[in-house]
Structure formats: structure tokens, C-alpha cells
Design a protein around this motif. Structure first.
Motif, PDB file in Angstrom:
ATOM      1  N   GLU A 119      46.718  54.901  28.715  1.00 40.91           N
ATOM      2  CA  GLU A 119      46.759  54.855  30.179  1.00 40.91           C
ATOM      3  C   GLU A 119      48.106  54.360  30.696  1.00 40.91           C
ATOM      4  O   GLU A 119      48.822  53.651  29.994  1.00 40.91           O
ATOM      5  N   THR A 120      48.430  54.701  31.936  1.00 41.66           N
ATOM      6  CA  THR A 120      49.578  54.099  32.618  1.00 41.66           C
ATOM      7  C   THR A 120      49.287  53.838  34.093  1.00 41.66           C
ATOM      8  O   THR A 120      49.984  53.070  34.728  1.00 41.66           O
ATOM      9  N   ASP A 121      48.247  54.466  34.643  1.00 46.98           N
ATOM     10  CA  ASP A 121      47.928  54.266  36.060  1.00 46.98           C
ATOM     11  C   ASP A 121      47.008  53.061  36.205  1.00 46.98           C
ATOM     12  O   ASP A 121      45.836  53.176  36.580  1.00 46.98           O
ATOM     13  N   PHE A 122      47.568  51.892  35.899  1.00 53.14           N
ATOM     14  CA  PHE A 122      46.746  50.681  35.886  1.00 53.14           C
ATOM     15  C   PHE A 122      46.331  50.229  37.282  1.00 53.14           C
ATOM     16  O   PHE A 122      45.294  49.587  37.428  1.00 53.14           O
ATOM     17  N   VAL A 123      47.103  50.575  38.300  1.00 57.11           N
ATOM     18  CA  VAL A 123      46.681  50.217  39.665  1.00 57.11           C
ATOM     19  C   VAL A 123      45.308  50.835  39.939  1.00 57.11           C
ATOM     20  O   VAL A 123      44.376  50.145  40.367  1.00 57.11           O
ATOM     21  N   SER A 124      45.155  52.122  39.677  1.00 57.80           N
ATOM     22  CA  SER A 124      43.872  52.803  39.918  1.00 57.80           C
ATOM     23  C   SER A 124      42.770  52.271  39.008  1.00 57.80           C
ATOM     24  O   SER A 124      41.640  52.055  39.454  1.00 57.80           O
ATOM     25  N   ILE A 125      43.080  52.069  37.736  1.00 55.14           N
ATOM     26  CA  ILE A 125      42.073  51.613  36.766  1.00 55.14           C
ATOM     27  C   ILE A 125      41.565  50.223  37.135  1.00 55.14           C
ATOM     28  O   ILE A 125      40.353  49.982  37.174  1.00 55.14           O
ATOM     29  N   PHE A 126      42.476  49.299  37.416  1.00 49.70           N
ATOM     30  CA  PHE A 126      42.051  47.938  37.756  1.00 49.70           C
ATOM     31  C   PHE A 126      41.263  47.925  39.071  1.00 49.70           C
ATOM     32  O   PHE A 126      40.251  47.237  39.198  1.00 49.70           O
ATOM     33  N   VAL A 147      55.005  45.827  34.348  1.00 54.40           N
ATOM     34  CA  VAL A 147      53.577  45.625  34.141  1.00 54.40           C
ATOM     35  C   VAL A 147      52.860  45.652  35.485  1.00 54.40           C
ATOM     36  O   VAL A 147      53.442  45.349  36.527  1.00 54.40           O
ATOM     37  N   VAL A 148      51.585  46.003  35.416  1.00 56.45           N
ATOM     38  CA  VAL A 148      50.693  45.898  36.570  1.00 56.45           C
ATOM     39  C   VAL A 148      49.750  44.744  36.246  1.00 56.45           C
ATOM     40  O   VAL A 148      49.122  44.721  35.179  1.00 56.45           O
ATOM     41  N   GLY A 149      49.672  43.778  37.155  1.00 51.90           N
ATOM     42  CA  GLY A 149      48.805  42.624  36.951  1.00 51.90           C
ATOM     43  C   GLY A 149      47.661  42.622  37.948  1.00 51.90           C
ATOM     44  O   GLY A 149      47.764  43.224  39.026  1.00 51.90           O
ATOM     45  N   ALA A 150      46.558  41.953  37.578  1.00 48.71           N
ATOM     46  CA  ALA A 150      45.408  41.837  38.482  1.00 48.71           C
ATOM     47  C   ALA A 150      44.529  40.672  38.032  1.00 48.71           C
ATOM     48  O   ALA A 150      44.709  40.129  36.926  1.00 48.71           O
ATOM     49  N   TYR A 151      43.566  40.331  38.881  1.00 43.46           N
ATOM     50  CA  TYR A 151      42.680  39.171  38.660  1.00 43.46           C
ATOM     51  C   TYR A 151      41.252  39.569  39.015  1.00 43.46           C
ATOM     52  O   TYR A 151      41.044  40.456  39.846  1.00 43.46           O
ATOM     53  N   PRO A 152      40.262  38.884  38.428  1.00 46.42           N
ATOM     54  CA  PRO A 152      38.869  39.273  38.671  1.00 46.42           C
ATOM     55  C   PRO A 152      38.378  39.005  40.097  1.00 46.42           C
ATOM     56  O   PRO A 152      37.412  39.591  40.529  1.00 46.42           O
ATOM     57  N   ASP A 153      39.027  38.104  40.824  1.00 40.87           N
ATOM     58  CA  ASP A 153      38.636  37.881  42.215  1.00 40.87           C
ATOM     59  C   ASP A 153      39.882  37.585  43.037  1.00 40.87           C
ATOM     60  O   ASP A 153      40.988  37.556  42.500  1.00 40.87           O
ATOM     61  N   ASP A 154      39.711  37.381  44.349  1.00 36.32           N
ATOM     62  CA  ASP A 154      40.909  37.273  45.178  1.00 36.32           C
ATOM     63  C   ASP A 154      41.281  35.847  45.580  1.00 36.32           C
ATOM     64  O   ASP A 154      41.965  35.644  46.571  1.00 36.32           O
ATOM     65  N   ARG A 155      40.869  34.868  44.777  1.00 37.15           N
ATOM     66  CA  ARG A 155      41.362  33.499  44.996  1.00 37.15           C
ATOM     67  C   ARG A 155      42.866  33.452  44.761  1.00 37.15           C
ATOM     68  O   ARG A 155      43.398  34.244  43.986  1.00 37.15           O
ATOM     69  N   ASN A 156      43.539  32.492  45.386  1.00 35.06           N
ATOM     70  CA  ASN A 156      44.957  32.279  45.091  1.00 35.06           C
ATOM     71  C   ASN A 156      45.121  31.902  43.629  1.00 35.06           C
ATOM     72  O   ASN A 156      44.285  31.178  43.075  1.00 35.06           O
ATOM     73  N   VAL A 157      46.187  32.376  43.030  1.00 34.83           N
ATOM     74  CA  VAL A 157      46.442  32.121  41.609  1.00 34.83           C
ATOM     75  C   VAL A 157      47.441  30.972  41.495  1.00 34.83           C
ATOM     76  O   VAL A 157      48.535  31.035  42.034  1.00 34.83           O
ATOM     77  N   ASP A 158      47.050  29.915  40.793  1.00 35.14           N
ATOM     78  CA  ASP A 158      47.981  28.813  40.510  1.00 35.14           C
ATOM     79  C   ASP A 158      48.809  29.185  39.289  1.00 35.14           C
ATOM     80  O   ASP A 158      48.263  29.649  38.283  1.00 35.14           O
ATOM     81  N   THR A 159      50.122  28.974  39.365  1.00 33.95           N
ATOM     82  CA  THR A 159      51.017  29.222  38.233  1.00 33.95           C
ATOM     83  C   THR A 159      51.668  27.902  37.871  1.00 33.95           C
ATOM     84  O   THR A 159      52.358  27.307  38.692  1.00 33.95           O
ATOM     85  N   LEU A 160      51.413  27.441  36.642  1.00 32.80           N
ATOM     86  CA  LEU A 160      51.936  26.158  36.175  1.00 32.80           C
ATOM     87  C   LEU A 160      52.821  26.357  34.950  1.00 32.80           C
ATOM     88  O   LEU A 160      52.653  27.314  34.200  1.00 32.80           O
ATOM     89  N   THR A 161      53.750  25.419  34.757  1.00 29.20           N
ATOM     90  CA  THR A 161      54.632  25.463  33.588  1.00 29.20           C
ATOM     91  C   THR A 161      54.459  24.230  32.714  1.00 29.20           C
ATOM     92  O   THR A 161      55.158  24.071  31.719  1.00 29.20           O
ATOM     93  N   ALA A 162      53.537  23.350  33.090  1.00 29.96           N
ATOM     94  CA  ALA A 162      53.301  22.126  32.313  1.00 29.96           C
ATOM     95  C   ALA A 162      51.953  21.548  32.717  1.00 29.96           C
ATOM     96  O   ALA A 162      51.380  21.917  33.745  1.00 29.96           O
TER      97      ALA A 162
END
Length: 170
Positions: free
Chosen positions: A30-37, A110-125
Motif C-alpha cells: 500500500e501507499t495511500d495510507f491517508v485513505s486506509i487510515f 510517512v503518513v501518521g494517525a491515531y486511534p482517536d482525536d485527543r491531543n497527542v503529547d510528545t515527550l523526549t524524557a
């Protein structure tokens, strides 16, 4: 036939990873991950690259589909595994799992996605592994596999493991 592999990594200094769930790496055409997700009800879909530093999302599982190009990624922080990904590969990262780009082709996306639409926290430590694990372990399992919907490796590798691991002795 669904081709995939799983990756387990121990806790690393910069990323806690997940105590129970493994990373699932799907090999697809696959490559059309926007549609698949979107079709499989994953949300907040974006297209970009992967950060070149260790980071993790304690409050969300994340899927990354390689739309084009190839890259060498580090999965699981400093104690993790280096993996080569190419067009068509999909990484399903449990909450807390570290990921970082080491090398990439000029056209890597890459195409990224999440199971729901909560804000995603990004941490480095993180400081307290127990506090971080309580956040990570509170993230619900996704209702659908991001690639295969109502079937797929997520149900075998996550749902089955999770059912067995939620009973604790006292």
C-alpha cells in the motif's frame, strides 16, 4: 497474506516504551495510507517525516505508514532496535514507544494517525517510570487495526496479549 513482525524493546533512558504491547511492523504494498487510515477510523492524519531525536507519545498509540522513500529508524530508544523501513511498510507504535530517524532518502515521507482525536503529547524524557507507566497503561486499545480494520495483526498481538496480562496477583 498479512506479513508482519513484532519488536520488543526494554525501557531506555529517554523512552519508557510499553511494558506489555510490542511494536508491529507490517509489510504491505500500500501507499495511500491517508485513505486506509481514514477508512479504518484512525484520526488526526498527517504527512511528514520522523523526528531525528528520541521521542514518544505517552497518551496515544501511533501508526506510521511509509508513503515514499526509505529510512533507518531507531525504535525503542537507546536500548531499542534499528530497523530499515521502505515504501509500503507500516509501524504500529504502542503508547510510550520511542522512535527516531537515523537516516533517510531525500523523498522519505510517512503518513501518521491515531486511534482517536485527543491531543497527542510528545515527550523526549521522563523522570518517574512508574508515573509514566500509569499514563501509558491507561491508553485504551484501538477499536480497529489501522491497516486491516476489523481483522489484522493488532488483534492477535495486542488484544490477546493484553487480555492475558491484565490479571495481576496480589
Amino acid at each position: 497474506m498479512m506479513k508482519y513482525k513484532i519488536i520488543h524493546a526494554p525501557t531506555s533512558p529517554s523512552t519508557p516504551n510499553h511494558m506489555i504491547l510490542p511494536v508491529i511492523v507490517y509489510q504491505t504494498e500500500e501507499t495511500d495510507f491517508v485513505s486506509i487510515f481514514k477508512e479504518n477510523d484512525w484520526k488526526n492524519i498527517w504527512t511528514n517525516g520522523v523526528f531525528d531525536y528520541h521521542h514518544f507519545h505517552p497518551n496515544q498509540h501511533e501508526v506510521l505508514g511509509v508513503k515514499q522513500g526509505d529510512a533507518l529508524l531507531m525504535i525503542g530508544g537507546e536500548h531499542g532496535q534499528r530497523i530499515e523501513v521502505k515504501r509500503g511498510d507500516v509501524l504500529l507504535l504502542p503508547a510510550g514507544y520511542g522512535h527516531k530517524r537515523l537516516e533517510q532518502s531525500d523523498d522519505f515521507k510517512v503518513v501518521g494517525a491515531y486511534p482517536d482525536d485527543r491531543n497527542v503529547d510528545t515527550l523526549t524524557a521522563y523522570e518517574d517510570i512508574n508515573k509514566m507507566n500509569s499514563v501509558i497503561n491507561a491508553v485504551a486499545l484501538p477499536a480497529t487495526d489501522p491497516v486491516y480494520g476489523d481483522t489484522g495483526p493488532m488483534f492477535k498481538e495486542w488484544h490477546n496479549i493484553y487480555q492475558c496480562s491484565t490479571v495481576r496477583g496480589g
